[in-house]
Design a protein around this motif. Structure first.
Motif, PDB file in Angstrom:
ATOM      1  N   GLY A   1       0.823  -1.197   0.000  1.00  0.00           N
ATOM      2  CA  GLY A   1       0.000   0.000   0.000  1.00  0.00           C
ATOM      3  C   GLY A   1       0.857   1.245   0.000  1.00  0.00           C
ATOM      4  O   GLY A   1       2.087   1.177   0.101  1.00  0.00           O
ATOM      5  N   ASP A   2       0.198   2.395  -0.093  1.00  0.00           N
ATOM      6  CA  ASP A   2       0.952   3.652  -0.054  1.00  0.00           C
ATOM      7  C   ASP A   2       1.530   3.880   1.344  1.00  0.00           C
ATOM      8  O   ASP A   2       2.638   4.418   1.478  1.00  0.00           O
ATOM      9  CB  ASP A   2       0.101   4.840  -0.499  1.00  0.00           C
ATOM     10  N   GLY A   3       0.821   3.449   2.383  1.00  0.00           N
ATOM     11  CA  GLY A   3       1.372   3.575   3.735  1.00  0.00           C
ATOM     12  C   GLY A   3       2.573   2.683   3.923  1.00  0.00           C
ATOM     13  O   GLY A   3       3.620   3.097   4.426  1.00  0.00           O
ATOM     14  N   ASP A   4       2.465   1.457   3.459  1.00  0.00           N
ATOM     15  CA  ASP A   4       3.536   0.466   3.591  1.00  0.00           C
ATOM     16  C   ASP A   4       4.768   0.885   2.792  1.00  0.00           C
ATOM     17  O   ASP A   4       5.896   0.819   3.294  1.00  0.00           O
ATOM     18  CB  ASP A   4       2.995  -0.870   3.074  1.00  0.00           C
TER      19      ASP A   4
ATOM     20  N   VAL B   1       1.878  -0.662  -6.309  1.00  0.00           N
ATOM     21  CA  VAL B   1       1.414  -0.008  -5.080  1.00  0.00           C
ATOM     22  C   VAL B   1      -0.085   0.263  -5.154  1.00  0.00           C
ATOM     23  O   VAL B   1      -0.569   0.910  -6.077  1.00  0.00           O
ATOM     24  CB  VAL B   1       2.196   1.297  -4.817  1.00  0.00           C
ATOM     25  N   HIS B   2      -0.792  -0.268  -4.166  1.00  0.00           N
ATOM     26  CA  HIS B   2      -2.236  -0.035  -4.026  1.00  0.00           C
ATOM     27  C   HIS B   2      -2.372   1.334  -3.350  1.00  0.00           C
ATOM     28  O   HIS B   2      -2.263   1.437  -2.130  1.00  0.00           O
ATOM     29  CB  HIS B   2      -2.891  -1.104  -3.137  1.00  0.00           C
ATOM     30  N   ASP B   3      -2.600   2.358  -4.127  1.00  0.00           N
ATOM     31  CA  ASP B   3      -2.542   3.732  -3.618  1.00  0.00           C
ATOM     32  C   ASP B   3      -3.957   4.251  -3.362  1.00  0.00           C
ATOM     33  O   ASP B   3      -4.622   4.752  -4.260  1.00  0.00           O
ATOM     34  CB  ASP B   3      -1.801   4.594  -4.661  1.00  0.00           C
ATOM     35  N   ASN B   4      -4.396   4.107  -2.094  1.00  0.00           N
ATOM     36  CA  ASN B   4      -5.765   4.539  -1.757  1.00  0.00           C
ATOM     37  C   ASN B   4      -5.786   5.724  -0.799  1.00  0.00           C
ATOM     38  O   ASN B   4      -6.826   6.093  -0.276  1.00  0.00           O
ATOM     39  CB  ASN B   4      -6.561   3.361  -1.157  1.00  0.00           C
ATOM     40  N   GLN B   5      -4.626   6.314  -0.539  1.00  0.00           N
ATOM     41  CA  GLN B   5      -4.480   7.537   0.270  1.00  0.00           C
ATOM     42  C   GLN B   5      -4.826   7.376   1.745  1.00  0.00           C
ATOM     43  O   GLN B   5      -4.828   8.348   2.493  1.00  0.00           O
ATOM     44  CB  GLN B   5      -5.310   8.704  -0.325  1.00  0.00           C
ATOM     45  N   VAL B   6      -5.133   6.145   2.174  1.00  0.00           N
ATOM     46  CA  VAL B   6      -5.434   5.912   3.597  1.00  0.00           C
ATOM     47  C   VAL B   6      -4.760   4.618   4.065  1.00  0.00           C
ATOM     48  O   VAL B   6      -4.333   3.801   3.249  1.00  0.00           O
ATOM     49  CB  VAL B   6      -6.955   5.780   3.860  1.00  0.00           C
ATOM     50  N   TYR B   7      -4.672   4.466   5.388  1.00  0.00           N
ATOM     51  CA  TYR B   7      -4.277   3.183   5.974  1.00  0.00           C
ATOM     52  C   TYR B   7      -5.562   2.402   6.215  1.00  0.00           C
ATOM     53  O   TYR B   7      -6.192   2.533   7.267  1.00  0.00           O
ATOM     54  CB  TYR B   7      -3.541   3.398   7.299  1.00  0.00           C
ATOM     55  N   GLY B   8      -5.970   1.602   5.209  1.00  0.00           N
ATOM     56  CA  GLY B   8      -7.271   0.938   5.290  1.00  0.00           C
ATOM     57  C   GLY B   8      -7.355  -0.100   6.393  1.00  0.00           C
ATOM     58  O   GLY B   8      -8.338  -0.158   7.125  1.00  0.00           O
TER      59      GLY B   8
ATOM     60  N   ALA C   1      -4.770   9.033   7.696  1.00  0.00           N
ATOM     61  CA  ALA C   1      -4.148   9.647   6.520  1.00  0.00           C
ATOM     62  C   ALA C   1      -2.863   8.903   6.164  1.00  0.00           C
ATOM     63  O   ALA C   1      -1.986   8.723   7.004  1.00  0.00           O
ATOM     64  CB  ALA C   1      -3.829  11.109   6.811  1.00  0.00           C
ATOM     65  N   ALA C   2      -2.754   8.460   4.924  1.00  0.00           N
ATOM     66  CA  ALA C   2      -1.545   7.779   4.455  1.00  0.00           C
ATOM     67  C   ALA C   2      -0.708   8.779   3.645  1.00  0.00           C
ATOM     68  O   ALA C   2      -1.153   9.904   3.376  1.00  0.00           O
ATOM     69  CB  ALA C   2      -1.933   6.553   3.630  1.00  0.00           C
ATOM     70  N   PRO C   3       0.505   8.384   3.239  1.00  0.00           N
ATOM     71  CA  PRO C   3       1.428   9.369   2.652  1.00  0.00           C
ATOM     72  C   PRO C   3       0.948  10.063   1.386  1.00  0.00           C
ATOM     73  O   PRO C   3       1.472  11.125   1.048  1.00  0.00           O
ATOM     74  CB  PRO C   3       2.678   8.532   2.367  1.00  0.00           C
TER      75      PRO C   3
HETATM   76 MG    MG Z   1      -3.147   2.736   1.695  1.00  0.00          MG
END
Ligand code: MG
Ligand code: SF4
Length: 309
Positions: free
Chosen positions: A91-94, A117-124, A130-132
């Protein structure tokens, strides 16, 4: 004769209904199948997050690693067995948060692998913080107040870090994503495919409808394909520094377009020596026999011991 279903597993999938992750999973399976890769020729590595479960659902070798640590482990696997097709998913957070150091330094090496990268803008997985990649000032439904820091631009960061194939796609456009993944896997070098991914449970801003532009006066989709605009991100002569810099510059500028119009597709591609090739130049044995095939138990290391006495 392999069938698409041979890339699926029977592992129970607990992603939320309607999650964009399903589109990414389908696209990866279809890309591997259409490339006629055998399951045993592929290894997929993941970090922690909803995306981290992806290897469980794909019938290849797989390793669900630690938070932000999929890239060094994928690097080790590729170096040990250079004949493997290696993918990392996260993910984007990871990848852009806790794994950001690995993200940058893996790009510098230009290892021949593909990072999705699964970029969903959050830590699902942890309830939507809020993710990076969440832009400054945005507030999803699980945040008490808007983000006070800017989001990272993964496309620009990847180009500056040294990735030699940098693209963006969309989880709900499975055909575009599948073709982008195939090109990324075929590319010899480090490929980043940043996938805009809807998270219907926690991201109530960047929804399917938002990407479709339904609330815009024009009602036109926000996403447009670079390849349909005459944009060309491929370097023709890697020796030509001016061309390389010009292609990197245009890709970085384009990557900041985010609003009523958002580009997807190939931003930048260049053919440069891979990490494996550079290691092989220094250690010919690495090129002749992969580490996994070398006889580690019957080596004569007496010369090494003598040199230490
Ligand atoms: Mg994410
Ligand atoms: Fe998908 Fe979001 Fe649910 Fe995770 S929390 S499975 S990213 S919809």
């Amino acid at each position: 004769m392999l069938e698409l279903k041979d890339f699926r597993t029977k592992v129970h999938n607990d992603w939320c209904p309607g999650c964009g992750d399903f589109g990414i999973l389908n696209a990866i399976q279809m890309a591997l199948f259409e490339m006629k890769l055998e399951p045993h020729e592929v290894a997929i590595f993941s970090g922690i997050g909803c995306s981290g479960k992806t290897p469980h659902f794909i019938n290849t070798y797989g390793f669900h690693t630690l938070h932000g640590r999929s890239l060094p482990i994928a690097t080790g696997a590729k170096l040990a067995n250079t004949s493997l097709t290696v993918l990392a998913v996260g993910g984007d957070g990871d990848g852009y948060g806790i794994g950001a150091g690995h993200f940058v330094n893996t790009g510098r090496r230009n290892l021949d692998f593909t990072y999705v990268v699964h970029d969903n803008q959050v830590y699902g997985l942890t309830k939507g913080q809020a993710a990076p990649t969440l832009p400054k000032g945005q507030k999803t439904k699980s945040m008490s107040s808007p983000a006070i820091v800017e989001g990272i631009n993964p496309i620009a960061t990847a180009i500056v870090a040294g990735y030699t194939f940098v693209a963006r796609s969309y989880a709900l456009d499975v055909r575009h994503l599948k073709e982008t993944l195939k090109a990324a896997i075929l590319h010899k070098g480090s490929s980043l495919v940043d996938v805009l991914q809807t998270c219907p449970t926690y991201n109530d801003i960047n929804t399917k409808e938002w990407y479709a532009g339904t609330e815009l006066p024009s009602k036109a989709p926000r996403l447009y394909k670079l390849e349909e605009t005459g944009y060309d991100g491929t370097v023709k002569n890697p020796e030509d520094t001016n061309e390389v810099n010009q292609k990197k510059g245009q890709a970085i500028i384009r990557s900041f377009e985010w609003g009523e119009k958002i580009p997807i597709g190939l931003f930048y591609r260049n053919q440069e020596p891979t990490f494996e090739e550079m290691i092989a130049n220094r250690m010919p044995a690495f090129k002749e026999v992969p580490l996994t095939k070398q006889d580690l138990y019957h080596r004569d290391i007496s010369a090494l011991f003598e040199s230490l006495t």
